[in-house]
Design a protein around this motif. Structure first.
Motif, PDB file in Angstrom:
ATOM      1  N   TYR A 188       0.847  -1.188   0.000  1.00 37.24           N
ATOM      2  CA  TYR A 188       0.000   0.000   0.000  1.00 37.24           C
ATOM      3  C   TYR A 188       0.882   1.238   0.000  1.00 37.24           C
ATOM      4  CZ  TYR A 188       1.049   0.301   5.012  1.00 37.24           C
ATOM      5  OH  TYR A 188       1.698   0.397   6.214  1.00 37.24           O
ATOM      6  N   ASP A 189       0.406   2.292  -0.637  1.00 37.09           N
ATOM      7  CA  ASP A 189       0.982   3.637  -0.593  1.00 37.09           C
ATOM      8  C   ASP A 189      -0.165   4.533  -0.141  1.00 37.09           C
ATOM      9  OD1 ASP A 189       3.567   2.910  -1.798  1.00 37.09           O
ATOM     10  OD2 ASP A 189       2.397   2.599  -3.630  1.00 37.09           O
ATOM     11  N   PHE A 190      -0.069   5.041   1.083  1.00 38.75           N
ATOM     12  CA  PHE A 190      -1.191   5.760   1.694  1.00 38.75           C
ATOM     13  C   PHE A 190      -0.800   7.205   1.944  1.00 38.75           C
ATOM     14  CE2 PHE A 190      -4.081   6.108   5.637  1.00 38.75           C
ATOM     15  CZ  PHE A 190      -5.190   6.421   4.865  1.00 38.75           C
ATOM     16  N   SER A 191      -1.452   8.118   1.223  1.00 42.39           N
ATOM     17  CA  SER A 191      -1.277   9.560   1.420  1.00 42.39           C
ATOM     18  C   SER A 191      -2.432  10.040   2.281  1.00 42.39           C
ATOM     19  CB  SER A 191      -1.307  10.302   0.080  1.00 42.39           C
ATOM     20  OG  SER A 191      -0.276   9.852  -0.752  1.00 42.39           O
ATOM     21  N   TYR A 192      -2.105  10.762   3.355  1.00 46.73           N
ATOM     22  CA  TYR A 192      -3.175  11.138   4.285  1.00 46.73           C
ATOM     23  C   TYR A 192      -2.832  12.431   5.017  1.00 46.73           C
ATOM     24  CZ  TYR A 192      -0.296   9.890   8.259  1.00 46.73           C
ATOM     25  OH  TYR A 192       0.696   9.852   9.186  1.00 46.73           O
ATOM     26  N   THR A 193      -3.851  12.976   5.618  1.00 49.10           N
ATOM     27  CA  THR A 193      -3.706  14.073   6.561  1.00 49.10           C
ATOM     28  C   THR A 193      -4.840  13.983   7.563  1.00 49.10           C
ATOM     29  OG1 THR A 193      -3.330  16.474   6.762  1.00 49.10           O
ATOM     30  CG2 THR A 193      -5.056  15.773   5.234  1.00 49.10           C
ATOM     31  N   LEU A 194      -4.686  14.667   8.682  1.00 45.07           N
ATOM     32  CA  LEU A 194      -5.779  14.766   9.649  1.00 45.07           C
ATOM     33  C   LEU A 194      -6.344  16.173   9.531  1.00 45.07           C
ATOM     34  CD1 LEU A 194      -4.177  12.909  12.670  1.00 45.07           C
ATOM     35  CD2 LEU A 194      -6.033  12.102  11.213  1.00 45.07           C
TER      36      LEU A 194
END
Length: 134
Positions: A123-129
């Motif tokens: 997996y390659d997971f780009s995220y922010t809160l």
């Protein structure tokens, strides 16, 4: 957006289709995943698929609830998958369902890419809160 990468294993179980259909081969599967790396979690979900009579054309949608830790933050969130195969050309979008984050992952926004290399899933997971500034 920060991006994390890791491995995951998936077990797919065939479930009874909702309704059989003559024009498309419909399927329903259960998903059970184990994520390793910056995302250390398990997930359970369901996938609906349809294959057409044209070789290489199909589609699927899936929902899965992911529970565990993301870079040390505990909680859960829901991923929505939309996949299309157009005569052999794939297109896949996996996004975090808005407002599905819980615990320390409340406000999570993100997209996940999935790669398969030599039989291993990544997996390659780009995220922010949402409460964090970029």
């Amino acid at each position: 957006m920060p991006q994390v990468t890791g491995k995951f294993n998936v077990r797919i179980t065939r479930l009874e289709p909702a309704e059989p259909h003559e024009e498309a081969a419909l399927g329903r599967m259960g998903l059970d995943k184990h994520f390793e790396g910056p995302l250390t979690a398990t997930s359970q979900g369901q996938m609906l698929s349809a294959a057409t009579s044209t070789v290489g054309s199909a589609g699927y949608v899936a929902m899965e609830k992911v529970t565990g830790t993301l870079e040390g933050l505990s909680g859960s969130f829901i991923l929505l998958h939309t996949g299309v195969m157009n005569r052999g050309t794939p297109s896949l979008t996996v996004t975090v369902v808005p407002d599905s984050g819980s615990g320390e992952l409340t406000g999570l926004i993100g997209r996940m890419g999935i790669r398969i290399e030599n039989g291993q899933h990544f997996y390659d997971f780009s995220y922010t809160l949402a409460d964090q500034d970029q």
